[in-house]
Design a protein around this motif. Structure first.
Motif, PDB file in Angstrom:
ATOM      1  N   PRO A 147       0.956  -0.966  -0.039  1.00 19.01           N
ATOM      2  CA  PRO A 147       0.391   0.102  -0.241  1.00 19.01           C
ATOM      3  C   PRO A 147       1.102   1.147  -0.064  1.00 19.01           C
ATOM      4  O   PRO A 147       0.535   2.268  -0.582  1.00 19.01           O
ATOM      5  CB  PRO A 147      -1.072  -0.230   1.341  1.00 19.01           C
ATOM      6  N   LEU A 193       0.358   4.575  -2.615  1.00 20.34           N
ATOM      7  CA  LEU A 193       0.889   5.208  -2.756  1.00 20.34           C
ATOM      8  C   LEU A 193       1.516   6.603  -2.806  1.00 20.34           C
ATOM      9  O   LEU A 193       0.989   7.569  -3.523  1.00 20.34           O
ATOM     10  CB  LEU A 193       0.347   5.704  -0.806  1.00 20.34           C
ATOM     11  N   CYS A 247      -4.979   3.712   1.481  1.00 21.41           N
ATOM     12  CA  CYS A 247      -3.610   3.792   1.568  1.00 21.41           C
ATOM     13  C   CYS A 247      -2.718   3.171   2.942  1.00 21.41           C
ATOM     14  O   CYS A 247      -2.554   2.784   3.383  1.00 21.41           O
ATOM     15  CB  CYS A 247      -2.637   3.954   0.582  1.00 21.41           C
TER      16      CYS A 247
END
Length: 479
Positions: free
Chosen positions: A143, A147, A175
Motif C-alpha cells: 500500500p 500511495l 492506503c
C-alpha cells in the motif's frame, strides 16, 4: 477502535462537511486545508510510536519533540497557504478555490515527509520485531508503493487517475489504513487481539472469565463447571476449598475471573504434619512425665543425702539431747528441770539453724554463704541462751560478703561447741567474728569464776588467756 480507523473517520467527516454541509467557497476552502491535519499527523505519530519500542525515555522524548515540531510547521504552512501560496498556487483571485490550482514547493515537502515517516516506521518496526519468520513483512510496502504511485500520478494529473481514483481523501485514507492494517496483520504493531487463543495457550492455569450473570466468555485448562450457588460462595469468601481444589476469584471489569489451584498434595502433607504433631505431642508429654518423675526421684535422693549428712554432722547434739531427756525424766528438782529444758531449747535451736545453713548452701549459686546467714543463726542462739541465765552477744564484720560455706559452718559449730562445754560455768559470752588479712578470726570473751582450761582441753589449738579475775579470752584459728 484502532487509531488509523479513527483518523479515517475524521477524513470522511471533513469530506462530508465540505461537500454536503458548507456551500460557500471559504468554508469548503478551510475544510480542504483541514484534510492535511490528519494526513501529516498519522505518519508522524506512527513513526513516533515505533520509537517507543525498547527505547530509552530521554532519546524518545527528544525525537518526539523533533517529529511533532516538524509536523506542526508543515500543518501551519498549509493553514497559512493563502498568505504565501507555497503549498498550493491559485490562479484566480480570492476567495480561492480548489478547482483551479497547482502544487508549490512545500506540497512536495509534505508528501516527502509523509512517505519518509511511513517508510521509516516500516523499517524500524521490522528491525525491532521479535517475531520469528519475517516472510510477510513486505506486506505493508504494497500500500505504500500504491500511495506513492498515486501521488506521483495525481501530481502529473494523469487523466486515468482522476477517472479511476480521483478522490484524494478516499485514496489517502485507504492506503494509510492499509499500511497500518498490514503492520497489524504482520505482527509489527502488537495488538490486544486473539484473546481466546492467548487465554487457552496458558495450559498451566485452569481459569475462566465470565460476565456478571456468570456466562462464560473465556476459559483455559480444565476448569470445572460450577453452580451459581457455589460461585456466589466463592465471590463472598474470595476463595473456597472443594474436594482438594482451591477455587479463587477476583472481580474484573464487567464480570468475574475464577481460577483453581490443586492443593490436594498440600492437604495430604498438612494431614501428615498434623499426625506427626500429635505423635510428637504424645511423646513430649511422656518425656515430660518421665522427667518429672526423674526430677522427683533425684530431689528425694538429694533430700535423703542432705538429711544423712546433717545427721552425721550433728550426731553429738542428738546424743546430747538424748542424755538431757533421760535426766529430765529422772530429776525431781524444779530448778534442774527448767535448766534442762533451757539447754534442750538451745541445742534444738542449733540443730534447726544448722540445717537451714546447709540447705541454703546447696540451694544457692555456688558453694557460698554470707555473713548475714551467720548473723541470723547467732542471733537466735544468743536469744535462747537467756533461758539458761547466760548473757550472750555477738559481733560479725562485713555481713554481706560471700564466703566459703565451710568457714561459716565452722564458726557456728565452734560457737555451739563452746556453749555446750561451758553451759554450767559461764555467766556471759561475747562472740566476735572478724576478717583480718582476708582470713576469718574468732575471738570470745567469757565471764566465769571457774578455770575453763579443763572444759576446753578437747581443742588444744585454742588460745586461752585469763585477762582479769573472772574474765577469759579465747581465740580460735580457722584454716
Amino acid at each position: 477502535m484502532p487509531y488509523h480507523k479513527k483518523r479515517f473517520l475524521s477524513y470522511t467527516f471533513l469530506r462530508t462537511v465540505k461537500y454536503h454541509i458548507f456551500q460557500d467557497p471559504l468554508s469548503t476552502h478551510i475544510c480542504w486545508y483541514l484534510y492535511y491535519f490528519p494526513m501529516i499527523l498519522i505518519p508522524t505519530l506512527g513513526l513516533n510510536a515505533s520509537f517507543l519500542l525498547e527505547e530509552e525515555h530521554d532519546k524518545v522524548k527528544k525525537r518526539s519533540i523533533f517529529l511533532l515540531f516538524s509536523a506542526m510547521l508543515l500543518i501551519i504552512s498549509v493553514f497559512t497557504n493563502d498568505l504565501h501560496q507555497q503549498v498550493f498556487h491559485f490562479y484566480l483571485n480570492p476567495p480561492y478555490s480548489d478547482k483551479n490550482y497547482s502544487y508549490g514547493f512545500l506540497f512536495f515537502v509534505i508528501q516527502g515527509w509523509i512517505i519518509f515517516c511511513l517508510i521509516a516506521m516500516d523499517i524500524i518496526l521490522i528491525h525491532k520485531s521479535k517475531i520469528s519468520g519475517k516472510k510477510r513483512f513486505w506486506l505493508p510496502v504494497i500500500p505504500g508503493i500504491i500511495l506513492l504511485a498515486w501521488n506521483i500520478a495525481n501530481i502529473l494529473r494523469v487523466p486515468m487517475i482522476s477517472t479511476i481514483a480521483g478522490d484524494l481523501t478516499a485514496i489517502c485514507c485507504l492506503c494509510i489504513a492499509a499500511i497500518f492494517q498490514s503492520c497489524i496483520l504482520c505482527g509489527l504493531i502488537p495488538t490486544n487481539s486473539r484473546y481466546f487463543e492467548l487465554f487457552q495457550s496458558n495450559g498451566s492455569l485452569d481459569a475462566e472469565i465470565t460476565d456478571n450473570t456468570f456466562h462464560r466468555y473465556y476459559y483455559s485448562g480444565n476448569f470445572p463447571k460450577l453452580t451459581e450457588e457455589l460461585r456466589e460462595c466463592v465471590i463472598a469468601n474470595s476463595s473456597i476449598q472443594e474436594n482438594g481444589v482451591l477455587i479463587k476469584h477476583i472481580p474484573v471489569k464487567g464480570g468475574h475471573l475464577f481460577w483453581t489451584e490443586d492443593i490436594s498434595v498440600l492437604l495430604d502433607q498438612y494431614q501428615d504434619i498434623e499426625e506427626q504433631q500429635e505423635e510428637l505431642t504424645e511423646r513430649n508429654q511422656l518425656l515430660q512425665m518421665t522427667y518429672q518423675k526423674e526430677a522427683a526421684r533425684k530431689k528425694l535422693e538429694e533430700q535423703n543425702r542432705l538429711l544423712n549428712m546433717i545427721q552425721d554432722q550433728t550426731y553429738k547434739q542428738y546424743e546430747l539431747l538424748s542424755s538431757y531427756m533421760k535426766k529430765l525424766e529422772q530429776t525431781e528438782s524444779r530448778e534442774e528441770y527448767d535448766m534442762l529444758l533451757s539447754k534442750i531449747v538451745v541445742v534444738g535451736t542449733y540443730l534447726k539453724r544448722r540445717k537451714n545453713l546447709v540447705l541454703t548452701r546447696y540451694s544457692s549459686q555456688g558453694d557460698s554463704l554470707t555473713m548475714a546467714d551467720l548473723k541470723q543463726s547467732l542471733a537466735e542462739s544468743c536469744e535462747n541462751l537467756k533461758l539458761c541465765r547466760i548473757r550472750a552477744a555477738y559481733y560479725v564484720q562485713d555481713k554481706e560478703k560471700q564466703l566459703q560455706a565451710d568457714d561459716i559452718l565452722n564458726c557456728y559449730d565452734f560457737f555451739e561447741w563452746l556453749i555446750e562445754q561451758l553451759f554450767d560455768v559461764i555467766n556471759s559470752v561475747f562472740f566476735r567474728v572478724t576478717q583480718i588479712d582476708e582470713k576469718l578470726q574468732i575471738s570470745v570473751h567469757v565471764m566465769s569464776s571457774t578455770d575453763i582450761h579443763n572444759f576446753l582441753k578437747e581443742r588444744p589449738e585454742l588460745l586461752i588467756q585469763q585477762e582479769e579475775e573472772q574474765e577469759w579470752f579465747i581465740r580460735c584459728p580457722l584454716s
